[in-house]
Design an enzyme around this catalytic site. Structure first.
Site, PDB file in Angstrom:
ATOM      1  N   LYS A  28      21.366  11.157  -4.182  1.00 50.35           N
ATOM      2  CA  LYS A  28      20.982  11.821  -2.945  1.00 50.35           C
ATOM      3  C   LYS A  28      19.539  11.394  -2.645  1.00 50.35           C
ATOM      4  O   LYS A  28      18.591  11.904  -3.242  1.00 50.35           O
ATOM      5  CB  LYS A  28      21.094  13.340  -3.097  1.00 50.35           C
ATOM      6  CG  LYS A  28      20.972  14.110  -1.762  1.00 50.35           C
ATOM      7  CD  LYS A  28      19.526  14.302  -1.395  1.00 50.35           C
ATOM      8  CE  LYS A  28      19.354  15.051  -0.104  1.00 50.35           C
ATOM      9  NZ  LYS A  28      17.958  14.954   0.408  1.00 50.35           N
ATOM     10  N   GLU A  61      10.748  15.360 -12.941  1.00 54.66           N
ATOM     11  CA  GLU A  61       9.406  14.767 -12.811  1.00 54.66           C
ATOM     12  C   GLU A  61       8.821  15.319 -11.530  1.00 54.66           C
ATOM     13  O   GLU A  61       9.282  14.988 -10.431  1.00 54.66           O
ATOM     14  CB  GLU A  61       9.485  13.243 -12.782  1.00 54.66           C
ATOM     15  CG  GLU A  61       8.128  12.569 -12.993  1.00 54.66           C
ATOM     16  CD  GLU A  61       7.431  12.223 -11.691  1.00 54.66           C
ATOM     17  OE1 GLU A  61       6.510  12.988 -11.318  1.00 54.66           O
ATOM     18  OE2 GLU A  61       7.786  11.219 -11.076  1.00 54.66           O
ATOM     19  N   CYS A 113       2.382  10.738  -6.983  1.00 56.59           N
ATOM     20  CA  CYS A 113       2.330  11.919  -7.846  1.00 56.59           C
ATOM     21  C   CYS A 113       1.346  11.748  -8.997  1.00 56.59           C
ATOM     22  O   CYS A 113       0.769  12.718  -9.483  1.00 56.59           O
ATOM     23  CB  CYS A 113       3.720  12.235  -8.390  1.00 56.59           C
ATOM     24  SG  CYS A 113       4.498  10.880  -9.301  1.00 56.59           S
ATOM     25  N   GLU A 146      -1.455  20.642  -5.428  1.00 57.13           N
ATOM     26  CA  GLU A 146      -1.194  19.250  -5.072  1.00 57.13           C
ATOM     27  C   GLU A 146      -1.151  19.088  -3.554  1.00 57.13           C
ATOM     28  O   GLU A 146      -0.359  19.728  -2.868  1.00 57.13           O
ATOM     29  CB  GLU A 146       0.125  18.785  -5.679  1.00 57.13           C
ATOM     30  CG  GLU A 146       0.407  17.313  -5.415  1.00 57.13           C
ATOM     31  CD  GLU A 146       1.701  16.841  -6.043  1.00 57.13           C
ATOM     32  OE1 GLU A 146       1.721  15.732  -6.599  1.00 57.13           O
ATOM     33  OE2 GLU A 146       2.704  17.594  -5.968  1.00 57.13           O
TER      34      GLU A 146
END
Length: 484
Positions: A177, A252, A285, A383
């Site tokens: 996906k 992750e 990231c 973040e």
């Protein structure tokens, strides 16, 4: 069918070796200029179930193929990627706004490498048998079954193939996906796998929104592994959906990584590494977004950093001279701007940037560096996933470690120092899945990759990937001969 930069891309799902449409579709918009480049099939529970069914049907035969045959097919897929490298690069740049030069020089070659690496690793996978009181222990890696892989938009094809390649190599079947903001290269990969001869149903692609197609996919009890790269809130939903079935997860997630510069560091190197954190418009990231600089060199470091950052060229990512492109989507652009505005309201000072690039308009956000940030402020602890860095100073090694470990994340860390002894001491104490010393973004597929704390769970890479994507079995043989 859509034509993107003169490349034909199928807009339908890829299920069981066929292109499948849906009653509804969604607009795929290029962040470069806001133009609709494709109208992509919008899947839901029906398409998710169909893809899992196709993968489940294909699993028995695929799981019994020899390692050599699986490796051959993975190399054939890599050949197909290399054959279409330029087309993949321009489609992905158009789709997600990342630099074309990065796609050409590093990202797409890495896609091919991902398949080749796990094909070769599969052929050497194994451990020596060992003895227990005369009994022989033999460890094997059995394919687990259908794997649901949910991948992000910032490096769509490369990050997807970090998961696809080991899952297929292990003998599993896959339902991918892709992120709805950048789905097109996943569709092209489906064409490549078919051309390579991968059996129908072994690799499937379902497109659409997470809550509509991703949620039923990860809740399906027939799915044996789930691997996800993305945000912490989404990971919590996935984990909750997987819990009733006890489906193993590899997650992750986000990061708020420190880049620590000691007074004995090579300052030119430190500045180069710090400016590199603006790569991919900050949508990485692993980026070291918290610059922690020892007090006695902070003024010189800042002066050099500002000079280097001022030389960055922002603009159309299709221009090979561009250093920073646009943000992926208007929704994400607004999120970044919200972080910046709240930081200014809280008293932080932007030394550069601090807002959209009004000269370019659209989704281009100026590279930003904040000072005067409080240790407990949002901009230091949450973040942003954009071109926004903070600069803080420290006095001692102890304080540097304390500041580095002060967030809820633990994905990566970067140290810049001239002392091997200091590097060893600090690296040992940092909470991070990866620590780089005097370098950044060196990624070897033989190494474990993953995060600590809110940055995820599990490790992938080398044997760790096969440990996750397989049911690891130990068979114990009694000593002596065999009857008959």
């Amino acid at each position: 069918m859509a034509t993107v930069a003169d490349v034909t891309v199928h807009e339908g799902h890829w299920i069981g070796g066929e292109r499948i449409s849906s009653p509804a579709d969604f607009d795929d918009v290029s962040p470069i200029d806001g133009q609709v480049i494709a109208r992509v099939a919008r899947g839901g529970a029906e398409e998710a179930a169909a893809a899992v069914s196709a993968a489940e049907r294909a699993f028995p035969a695929w799981s019994r193929t020899t390692r050599e045959e699986r490796a051959r097919l993975l190399h054939a897929i890599a050949d197909g990627v290399e054959k279409r490298l330029e087309r993949l690069a321009i489609v992905e740049t158009t789709d997600n706004g990342a630099l074309l030069r990065s796609h050409l020089r590093g990202v797409m070659p890495r896609v091919a490498h991902n398949f080749r690496f796990f094909a070769d690793w599969l052929l050497r996978l194994g451990r020596d048998d060992f003895e227990t009181r005369g009994h022989r222990n033999h460890v094997s890696w059995d394919p687990a079954g259908v794997c649901a892989l949910i991948t992000p938009w910032n490096a769509p094809l490369m990050l997807a193939t970090w998961k696809i390649a080991p899952a297929l190599a292990a003998g599993n079947t896959v339902v991918l996906k892709p992120a709805e903001w950048s789905p097109l290269t996943a569709s092209l990969l489906a064409d490549i796998t078919a051309e390579a001869g991968l059996p129908d149903g072994v690799f499937n692609v379902v497109q659409g929104y997470g809550e509509e197609v991703g949620a039923p996919l990860v809740a399906d009890p027939r799915v044996r592994r789930i691997s996800f790269t993305g945000s912490v809130p989404t990971a919590r939903h996935i984990a909750a959906a997987a819990a009733p079935n006890l489906t193993p997860l590899s997650l992750e997630l986000g990061g708020k990584s420190p880049l620590i510069v000691f007074a004995d560091a090579d300052l030119d190197l430190a500045v180069d590494l710090a400016v590199e954190q603006y790569d991919n418009a900050g949508q990485v990231c692993l980026a070291g977004t918290r610059l922690l600089v020892q007090e006695e060199i902070s003024a010189e470091f800042t002066e050099r950093f500002l000079a280097r950052a001022a030389a960055l060229r922002q603009g159309d990512p299709r221009d090979l001279a561009t250093d920073i492109g646009p943000q992926i989507h208007a929704e994400h652009f607004a999120r970044i701007d919200g972080f910046v505005r709240r930081a200014v309201e809280a008293g932080a000072t932007p030394l550069i940037g601090g807002g959209p690039n009004t000269d370019l308009g659209g989704l281009y956000y100026r590279p930003t560096l904040f000072t005067g940030v409080a240790a407990d402020s949002e901009i230091v602890n949450e973040e942003v996933f954009g071109p926004v860095l903070t600069l803080q100073t420290f006095r001692t090694e102890e304080q540097a470690v304390e500041m580095a470990n002060s967030t809820e994340f633990g994905l990566a860390a970067t140290l810049v120092t001239g002392s091997p002894e200091s590097a060893g001491r600090v690296a040992a104490r940092l909470v991070a899945g990866t620590v780089w010393v005097n370098c950044f973004f060196v990624r070897d597929l033989r190494a474990p990759f993953g995060g600590a704390r809110q940055s995820g769970m599990g490790r992938e890479g080398g044997d760790w990937s096969f440990d996750f994507y397989c049911d690891v079995k130990n068979t114990v043989f009694a000593p002596g001969g065999w009857n008959g």
